[in-house]
Design a protein around this motif. Structure first.
Motif, short mmCIF file in Angstrom:
data_model
loop_
_atom_site.label_atom_id
_atom_site.label_comp_id
_atom_site.label_asym_id
_atom_site.label_seq_id
_atom_site.Cartn_x
_atom_site.Cartn_y
_atom_site.Cartn_z
N ARG A 36 33.66 4.56 11.76
CA ARG A 36 32.74 5.58 12.25
C ARG A 36 31.57 4.98 13.00
N ASN A 37 31.46 3.63 13.02
CA ASN A 37 30.42 2.97 13.81
C ASN A 37 30.99 2.19 14.99
N ARG A 44 23.25 -2.98 14.22
CA ARG A 44 22.37 -2.00 13.57
C ARG A 44 21.89 -2.47 12.20
N TRP A 61 24.02 5.03 -0.46
CA TRP A 61 23.36 4.63 0.79
C TRP A 61 22.11 3.83 0.51
N GLU A 93 17.19 4.98 9.45
CA GLU A 93 18.63 5.01 9.21
C GLU A 93 18.95 4.46 7.83
N LEU A 143 29.01 2.65 7.04
CA LEU A 143 28.51 3.36 8.21
C LEU A 143 26.99 3.32 8.23
N ALA A 145 23.85 5.33 9.75
CA ALA A 145 23.61 6.66 10.33
C ALA A 145 22.19 7.11 10.05
N PRO A 146 21.73 8.10 10.80
CA PRO A 146 20.37 8.61 10.60
C PRO A 146 20.19 9.23 9.22
N PRO A 156 21.59 11.23 4.16
CA PRO A 156 22.11 10.84 5.47
C PRO A 156 22.86 11.99 6.14
N GLU A 157 22.73 12.09 7.44
CA GLU A 157 23.34 13.21 8.15
C GLU A 157 24.86 13.34 7.94
N PRO A 158 25.60 12.22 7.93
CA PRO A 158 27.06 12.39 7.78
C PRO A 158 27.48 12.95 6.43
#
Length: 316
Positions: A36-37, A44, A61, A93, A143, A145-146, A156-158
């Motif tokens: 997904r990245n 990152r 996370w 993130e 992953l 993510a933001p 996290p958004e995902p």
DNA sequence: ACCGCAACCTGTACGC
DNA sequence: TGCGTACAGGTTGCGG
């Protein structure tokens, strides 16, 4: 694997061994593990510091701090303070991990020989132990993510679609009871109780083992239609879910083999306390009746034929 | 909108 | 020994 108790065991290990350390490098040995990245994960992660280790259900996370955040002395959660949209504030993130069926996060000395199924290796600027993501079946992944601040808890958004888990303060028992019986549209929900327990958008962290164990404790058959459950029975079931997870956590989680281990590679021993899961033909701990195994969603359901009779209105 | 199922992988256990 | 089948703790995406 890993269901909530096993993931929580891993979270605690990461909290002890990884928080506050700055990532020097990330090496991806299998692209599927970071699908997904798609190639950006090492860039990152490099130079960023793990602020804490969070968990919701089976997801982990690590909120990431940039070096400027640290020198400025900010806590990294709302340090940037940028408005993003109604009710949300940018919060940098996070490195998200899901272990899938066979994923492991191991904290090991850099000289430790490479594991056969090593997928990602993180090194730290202090030269200390590495963090390795090992995953035989590659259903798991990492992953970046933001991380959006959403009240009552930043997530996290995902994984915004993942419901709270039953050990979180923000889990709403009444809302769960309502949603078990009604869709968001207000129409009745047509499903079976075990399917609902495994639905991570309704309640997260419950997998095949703890679903079967909680249903046995609550004396419910897996095929019971949710619309026929009383409020009292739902409360009993939730209590059973929390109880079995808390007991499993005390024993380091459930491990049938070396696939399910903590960050130091050690197995938990709750498998000895399982009442029904994986125990076909063995006696029910409550009544002695041989445990049955039934096919369920390309897997298995284990239950006691006497304590958990099949509901008459269930599909055969 | 909702629900159920196949697909994604590798390894092990077991019957023939 | 080898081969085929069944099964393993999860999530996603697609068809109905």
């Amino acid at each position: 694997m890993p269901e909530l108790p096993e993931v929580e065991v891993v979270r605690r290990g990461l909290e002890r061994w990884v928080v506050g350390r700055t990532i020097a490098s990330a090496e991806v040995l299998h692209p599927r593990a970071v699908r997904r990245n798609a190639g950006s994960l090492p860039d990152r992660l490099k130079g960023r510091t793990a602020a804490s280790v969070e968990r919701r259900g089976k997801y982990l996370w690590l909120p990431l701090l940039d070096s400027e955040d640290i020198t400025a002395g900010l806590d990294g959660l709302d340090g940037l303070g940028r408005e993003v949209g109604a009710g949300e504030v940018a919060a940098g993130e996070a490195l998200i991990a899901h272990l899938g069926m066979s994923g492991q996060l191991l904290v090991v000395d850099p000289l430790t020989p490479t594991e056969k199924h090593l997928r990602v290796r993180l090194t730290f600027t202090d030269g200390g132990p590495e963090l390795r993501f090992v995953d035989q079946r590659t259903f798991g992944h990492l992953l970046v993510a933001p991380l959006a601040v959403r009240l009552p808890r930043p997530v996290p958004e995902p994984i915004a679609h993942i419901a709270a888990d039953p050990l979180e303060d923000v889990f709403d028992d009444e809302e769960f009871a309502t949603r078990l019986r009604l869709r968001r549209t207000g129409m009745p929900r047509r499903t079976e109780i075990k399917r609902a327990l495994l639905d991570q958008s309704l309640i997260s962290g419950v997998g095949n083992i703890y679903a079967d164990e909680a249903l046995w404790r609550a004396r419910l058959h897996w095929a019971r239609p949710t619309e026929t459950l009383t409020t009292t029975k739902i409360a009993e079931l939730l209590a059973a879910v929390r109880e079995v997870m808390a007991e499993a956590l005390e024993q380091g989680g459930t491990s049938f083999d070396s696939l399910y281990v903590n960050v130091n590679g050690e197995s938990g021993y709750f498998d000895r306390s399982l009442a029904v899961y994986g125990r076909r033909d063995r006696p029910c701990p409550r009544c002695g009746t041989p445990i049955r195994r039934e096919p369920f969603m390309n897997r298995s359901s284990y239950s006691c034929p006497k304590c958990q009779p099949r509901p008459r209105n269930a599909h055969p």
